[in-house]
Enzyme design. Structure first.
Site, short mmCIF file in Angstrom:
data_model
loop_
_atom_site.label_atom_id
_atom_site.label_comp_id
_atom_site.label_asym_id
_atom_site.label_seq_id
_atom_site.Cartn_x
_atom_site.Cartn_y
_atom_site.Cartn_z
N LYS A 192 -5.23 -8.08 -7.58
CA LYS A 192 -4.44 -6.83 -7.61
C LYS A 192 -4.29 -6.25 -6.19
O LYS A 192 -3.19 -5.92 -5.76
CB LYS A 192 -5.16 -5.81 -8.50
CG LYS A 192 -4.67 -4.39 -8.34
CD LYS A 192 -5.35 -3.43 -9.27
CE LYS A 192 -6.59 -2.77 -8.73
NZ LYS A 192 -6.38 -1.79 -7.65
N ASN A 193 -5.41 -6.14 -5.50
CA ASN A 193 -5.36 -5.47 -4.20
C ASN A 193 -4.73 -6.33 -3.11
O ASN A 193 -4.45 -5.83 -2.01
CB ASN A 193 -6.76 -4.99 -3.79
CG ASN A 193 -7.24 -3.86 -4.69
OD1 ASN A 193 -6.44 -3.28 -5.43
ND2 ASN A 193 -8.52 -3.56 -4.66
N ARG A 205 -2.32 5.00 -6.75
CA ARG A 205 -2.82 5.37 -5.42
C ARG A 205 -2.27 4.38 -4.36
O ARG A 205 -1.94 4.75 -3.24
CB ARG A 205 -4.35 5.36 -5.44
CG ARG A 205 -5.05 5.21 -4.11
CD ARG A 205 -5.16 6.50 -3.34
NE ARG A 205 -5.51 6.23 -1.94
CZ ARG A 205 -5.77 7.16 -1.05
NH1 ARG A 205 -5.73 8.43 -1.37
NH2 ARG A 205 -6.05 6.84 0.19
N CYS A 233 -8.93 11.76 -7.64
CA CYS A 233 -9.25 10.52 -8.35
C CYS A 233 -10.70 10.56 -8.77
O CYS A 233 -11.52 11.15 -8.07
CB CYS A 233 -9.00 9.33 -7.44
SG CYS A 233 -9.36 7.76 -8.22
N ARG A 268 -10.33 10.58 -1.90
CA ARG A 268 -9.19 9.76 -1.48
C ARG A 268 -8.24 10.50 -0.53
O ARG A 268 -7.06 10.73 -0.84
CB ARG A 268 -8.40 9.24 -2.69
CG ARG A 268 -9.22 8.69 -3.83
CD ARG A 268 -9.99 7.44 -3.55
NE ARG A 268 -9.24 6.24 -3.24
CZ ARG A 268 -8.82 5.34 -4.12
NH1 ARG A 268 -9.02 5.54 -5.38
NH2 ARG A 268 -8.21 4.24 -3.73
N ASP A 303 -16.21 -2.15 -5.17
CA ASP A 303 -15.56 -2.47 -6.44
C ASP A 303 -16.43 -3.36 -7.35
O ASP A 303 -16.07 -3.58 -8.50
CB ASP A 303 -14.21 -3.14 -6.18
CG ASP A 303 -13.23 -2.19 -5.51
OD1 ASP A 303 -13.29 -1.00 -5.78
OD2 ASP A 303 -12.41 -2.66 -4.69
N ARG A 333 -4.98 -1.97 -15.93
CA ARG A 333 -4.37 -1.78 -14.61
C ARG A 333 -4.80 -2.86 -13.63
O ARG A 333 -4.05 -3.22 -12.73
CB ARG A 333 -4.74 -0.40 -14.06
CG ARG A 333 -3.91 0.65 -14.72
CD ARG A 333 -4.16 2.07 -14.29
NE ARG A 333 -5.20 2.28 -13.32
CZ ARG A 333 -5.83 3.44 -13.19
NH1 ARG A 333 -5.53 4.44 -13.98
NH2 ARG A 333 -6.75 3.58 -12.29
C1 EPZ Z 1 -8.87 0.05 -1.27
O1 EPZ Z 1 -8.64 1.44 -1.47
C2 EPZ Z 1 -8.79 -0.57 -2.63
N1 EPZ Z 1 -7.47 -0.33 -3.21
C3 EPZ Z 1 -9.89 0.01 -3.51
O2 EPZ Z 1 -9.85 -0.65 -4.73
C4 EPZ Z 1 -11.25 -0.24 -2.86
O3 EPZ Z 1 -12.27 0.38 -3.62
C5 EPZ Z 1 -11.27 0.33 -1.45
O4 EPZ Z 1 -10.14 -0.21 -0.69
C6 EPZ Z 1 -12.53 0.03 -0.67
O5 EPZ Z 1 -12.71 -1.35 -0.58
C7 EPZ Z 1 -6.46 -1.13 -2.87
O6 EPZ Z 1 -6.58 -2.05 -2.07
C8 EPZ Z 1 -5.15 -0.86 -3.52
P1 EPZ Z 1 -10.21 2.85 1.76
P2 EPZ Z 1 -8.36 2.39 -0.23
O7 EPZ Z 1 -9.14 3.62 2.44
O8 EPZ Z 1 -7.67 1.62 0.84
C9 EPZ Z 1 -11.82 6.95 3.45
C10 EPZ Z 1 -9.95 -0.76 -7.10
O9 EPZ Z 1 -10.70 -0.45 -8.05
N2 EPZ Z 1 -10.45 7.35 3.88
O10 EPZ Z 1 -10.56 1.51 2.32
O11 EPZ Z 1 -7.73 3.61 -0.75
C11 EPZ Z 1 -11.99 6.94 1.94
O12 EPZ Z 1 -12.21 8.22 1.42
C12 EPZ Z 1 -9.92 0.11 -5.91
O13 EPZ Z 1 -9.21 -1.74 -7.09
C13 EPZ Z 1 -10.28 8.47 4.68
O14 EPZ Z 1 -11.25 9.15 5.02
O15 EPZ Z 1 -9.81 2.70 0.25
C14 EPZ Z 1 -13.18 6.02 1.79
O16 EPZ Z 1 -14.38 6.72 1.95
C15 EPZ Z 1 -10.28 1.50 -6.04
N3 EPZ Z 1 -9.02 8.83 5.04
C16 EPZ Z 1 -13.02 5.04 2.96
O17 EPZ Z 1 -12.05 5.62 3.83
C17 EPZ Z 1 -7.92 8.10 4.70
O18 EPZ Z 1 -6.80 8.48 5.10
C18 EPZ Z 1 -12.55 3.66 2.58
O19 EPZ Z 1 -11.49 3.74 1.63
C19 EPZ Z 1 -8.09 6.95 3.90
C20 EPZ Z 1 -9.39 6.59 3.52
#
Ligand code: EPZ
Length: 444
Positions: A27-28, A98, A122, A127, A316, A409
């Site tokens: 998916k990702n 998202r 979320c 997020r 995850d 999903r």
């Molecule tokens: C990706 O989400 C994945 N989603 C998530 O998969 C996964 O859990 C996550 O990466 C971590 O591996 C997709 O790829 C579509 P991040 P993402 O930005 O990119 C902080 C699933 O179940 N952050 O890497 O949204 C954030 O709060 C899911 O498939 C900021 O601070 O996650 C977190 O603590 C859910 N500011 C950290 O970065 C920002 O602008 C890492 O999150 C963006 C993120």
């Protein structure tokens, strides 16, 4: 939307599952490649696309922006942005997905403008999107807010390359700025990037289509912008490492012999390493993982996990691993470092009989082993939803898992693949409900 639930008759600790289970496309990985359609002048073909709700939502969002979406085979999709001209992301669909935020980079780079809603709260955590907004500003864009939407406009109609240091490693922010850099003027340098296989897979594919990207798989990437790319060859979606990890954990808990096919064990090294140190017998090949045997006579040993960016332990897979740890002897610590809401599901494991103490939103201690009893549960997100399915499978008695939409999903017809290895699981309709605009749950 039809509301459905899973009813599972648990094994009560028996290890009777066996056979083979096949892993679908990630998916990702597929979602950012779908978003990359705006970087191409011709038709983008995606093979091995998983038939999941998130792919359907992303297709709807793209169609709404004028992208033509076609189906060429069971898991083969075609996308063309030739007639697309609308740089506005639909609010209702975007709030449900998202990952829609990944579109902002390629759309802004292509049209010089993008407008989108905040992806919303979320269940797994806050997020935020600050990395996106700050990065666009560095690339010469102006960010404003109008009628509940962000409006981002590139000065002079074109993004310019910039140096961006991400203060946290973010998967979707890295993907977004790789794609923005491909069509920007000049050089974009991204520092402290995420190196998850989904990120490097996207970058590798773009390079194979003519993009100039250096440093793939390292913490600094350099992208030299140019014109639209040509989709010379189809993209084949990489296997879903998160799904493979769940099957592996299920196999360790409930099978003596389980073959997990069409996966890439090199993406799961930390999970395999920790399960082996707990006593699980695992064999790996180029594209398979086998779980074997009963485990040590004294039972599996406690191991502690700390979620971390790749190649560390994936957030995850934290939820299914936590279920595993309820069945091992001794005390295990789980430290969830990425999202603050991702341990809340453990309260339901406690209702099933697990001995779990929460120290703070990021840390729990599990004392095991404790047998689990079947319960009615509500999956709070995709990954905890499947963890509940695993808990229901190993528990004694019947479990009901509500909110199956969350599981759909991210996982393609999971119950059919589980039935084939011996799980007693049924999908049952609950009632027909009408979803009010904006009321549908947000996704990953
Ligand atoms: C990706 O989400 C994945 N989603 C998530 O998969 C996964 O859990 C996550 O990466 C971590 O591996 C997709 O790829 C579509 P991040 P993402 O930005 O990119 C902080 C699933 O179940 N952050 O890497 O949204 C954030 O709060 C899911 O498939 C900021 O601070 O996650 C977190 O603590 C859910 N500011 C950290 O970065 C920002 O602008 C890492 O999150 C963006 C993120």
């Amino acid at each position: 939307m039809a509301k459905e639930k899973f009813i599972i008759n648990g094994l009560g600790g028996e290890k009777t599952l066996k056979g083979e289970v096949s892993v679908r496309g990630s998916k990702n990985a597929v979602l950012p490649v779908m978003a990359s359609v705006f970087l191409f002048k011709d038709t983008l073909t995606i093979k091995n696309a998983p038939l999941i709700e998130d792919v359907a939502r992303m297709s709807e969002l793209l169609e709404d922006m004028g992208v033509s979406v076609g189906k060429k085979g069971e898991r083969v999709l075609e996308f063309s942005s030739k007639k697309a001209s609308d740089p506005e992301l639909d609010s209702v669909i975007s709030k449900r997905l998202r990952a829609s935020v990944i579109l902002t980079g390629p759309v802004l780079a292509r049209f010089g403008k993008v407008s989108f809603p905040h992806p919303g709260g979320c269940v797994i955590g806050a997020r935020p999107i600050d990395l996106f907004l700050e990065g666009f500003k560095k690339m010469g864009a102006n960010v404003s807010e109008r009628e509940g939407k962000y409006v981002v406009t590139a000065t002079g109609g074109k993004l310019v390359g910039a140096e961006i240091f991400f203060k946290v490693q973010s998967v979707t922010a890295t993907e977004t700025f790789i794609m923005a850099g491909v069509l920007a003027k000049g050089k974009t340098v991204l520092k402290n990037v995420a190196i998850e296989p989904e990120v490097t897979g996207l970058a590798d594919y773009l390079v194979s289509c003519g993009a100039k990207i250096k440093g793939i798989g390292t913490s600094t990437m350099e992208i030299t912008g140019g014109g639209l790319l040509s989709a010379k060859k189809p993209y084949t979606t990489i296997p879903d490492r998160l799904e493979a990890g769940c099957f592996l954990i299920l196999g360790a808990l409930a099978a003596k012999d389980l073959l997990i096919k069409n996966c890439d064990p090199s993406h799961l090294e930390i999970v395999i390493e920790l399960l082996r140190s707990s006593g699980v017998e695992i064999e790996t090949g180029k594209n398979f993982i086998k779980v074997k045997g009963d485990g040590p006579s004294e039972g599996f040993k406690a191991v502690s996990i700390k979620t971390h960016e790749y190649p560390g332990f994936p957030t995850d897979i934290q939820a299914p691993m936590t279920v595993f740890l309820t069945q091992v002897g001794g005390e295990s610590l789980v430290f969830e470092t990425i999202f603050e809401g991702r341990l809340n599901f453990t309260q339901d494991l406690v209702k099933m009989g697990a001995n779990i103490t929460m120290f703070d939103p990021h840390r729990v201690m599990i004392k095991g082993p404790t047998p689990l009893k079947g319960k009615e549960l509500e999956g709070p997100d995709i990954r905890a939803g499947l963890a509940f399915v695993i808990a229901g499978i190993i528990a004694k008695g019947e479990s009901v898992i509500n909110n199956v939409y969350y599981i759909d999903r991210g996982y393609e017809k999971i119950e059919e693949r589980l039935q084939a290895i011996g799980v007693d699981i049924r999908r049952v309709p609950v009632e027909e409900i009408v979803v009010a605009p904006g009321a549908a749950p947000e996704t990953a």
